[in-house]
Enzyme design. Sequence first.
Site, mmCIF file in Angstrom:
data_model
loop_
_atom_site.group_PDB
_atom_site.id
_atom_site.type_symbol
_atom_site.label_atom_id
_atom_site.label_comp_id
_atom_site.label_asym_id
_atom_site.label_seq_id
_atom_site.Cartn_x
_atom_site.Cartn_y
_atom_site.Cartn_z
ATOM 1 N N LYS A 1 0.839 -1.065 0.131
ATOM 2 C CA LYS A 1 0.077 0.136 -0.060
ATOM 3 C C LYS A 1 0.678 1.078 -0.203
ATOM 4 C CE LYS A 1 -3.807 -2.169 2.385
ATOM 5 N NZ LYS A 1 -4.611 -2.325 3.952
ATOM 6 N N TYR B 1 -12.674 -2.496 -2.685
ATOM 7 C CA TYR B 1 -13.230 -2.625 -1.382
ATOM 8 C C TYR B 1 -14.679 -2.441 -1.441
ATOM 9 C CZ TYR B 1 -8.419 -2.304 0.311
ATOM 10 O OH TYR B 1 -7.021 -2.630 0.642
ATOM 11 N N ASN C 1 -1.633 -0.109 7.491
ATOM 12 C CA ASN C 1 -0.964 -1.457 7.869
ATOM 13 C C ASN C 1 -0.248 -2.242 6.682
ATOM 14 O OD1 ASN C 1 -3.302 -1.922 6.176
ATOM 15 N ND2 ASN C 1 -4.349 -3.267 7.380
ATOM 16 N N GLU D 1 -9.780 -9.752 -7.510
ATOM 17 C CA GLU D 1 -8.891 -8.692 -7.246
ATOM 18 C C GLU D 1 -7.703 -8.460 -8.424
ATOM 19 O OE1 GLU D 1 -7.399 -9.176 -3.275
ATOM 20 O OE2 GLU D 1 -9.648 -8.949 -2.263
ATOM 21 N N HIS E 1 -1.788 -5.353 1.501
ATOM 22 C CA HIS E 1 -2.957 -6.081 1.113
ATOM 23 C C HIS E 1 -2.690 -7.467 0.725
ATOM 24 C CE1 HIS E 1 -7.059 -7.230 -0.215
ATOM 25 N NE2 HIS E 1 -6.422 -7.409 -1.315
#
Length: 143
Positions: free
Chosen positions: A3, A43, A106, A120, A109
Amino acid sequence: MIKPDGVQRGLVGEVIRRIEKVGFKIIAMKLHKVTMEQAEKHYAIHKGKPFYEGLLEYITSGPVVSMIVEGKEAVKITRKIVGATNPVDAEPGSIRGDYSLEIGRNIIHAADSPENAIIEYKIYFAEEEFEVYQKSDEVWIYE
Ligand code: IDP
Ligand code: MG
């Protein structure tokens, strides 16, 4: 997907190192920005949750590094390498456990099922971007 925070914090190599060393084969990889349209698709399951808008803002905020990884139990093992969603619960030794402190930052992904992995990667990659090849160490990784 590494990310935007992972890219900005110089963790691209560290993440790829862990994915490679466990024995997985990277069959596609690129640095790119996630468009708002891609983020909404990626998402969609979180639409309506309190963190949704912030999540879209975060994932589109700068370049990411996306890859498609192949290997035995790739989803299950990658999720272990990545660690729990909330870094507070992520074990030391996992990517999130070692390099992050907050759920909204975080680092990485990873798909949570083979079905979602396909959904995805189709958001981010065209078939022409896949590289089909044999890795010479496979005879030592698989019995
Ligand atoms: P995952 O990334 O481990 O699959 P999900 O529950 O699918 O976790 O959530 C997707 C992403 O949304 C998380 O990685 C995190 O960046 C963000 N997120 C999830 N829950 C929260 C929250 O409560 N606050 C802020 N961000 C969240
Ligand atoms: Mg998820």
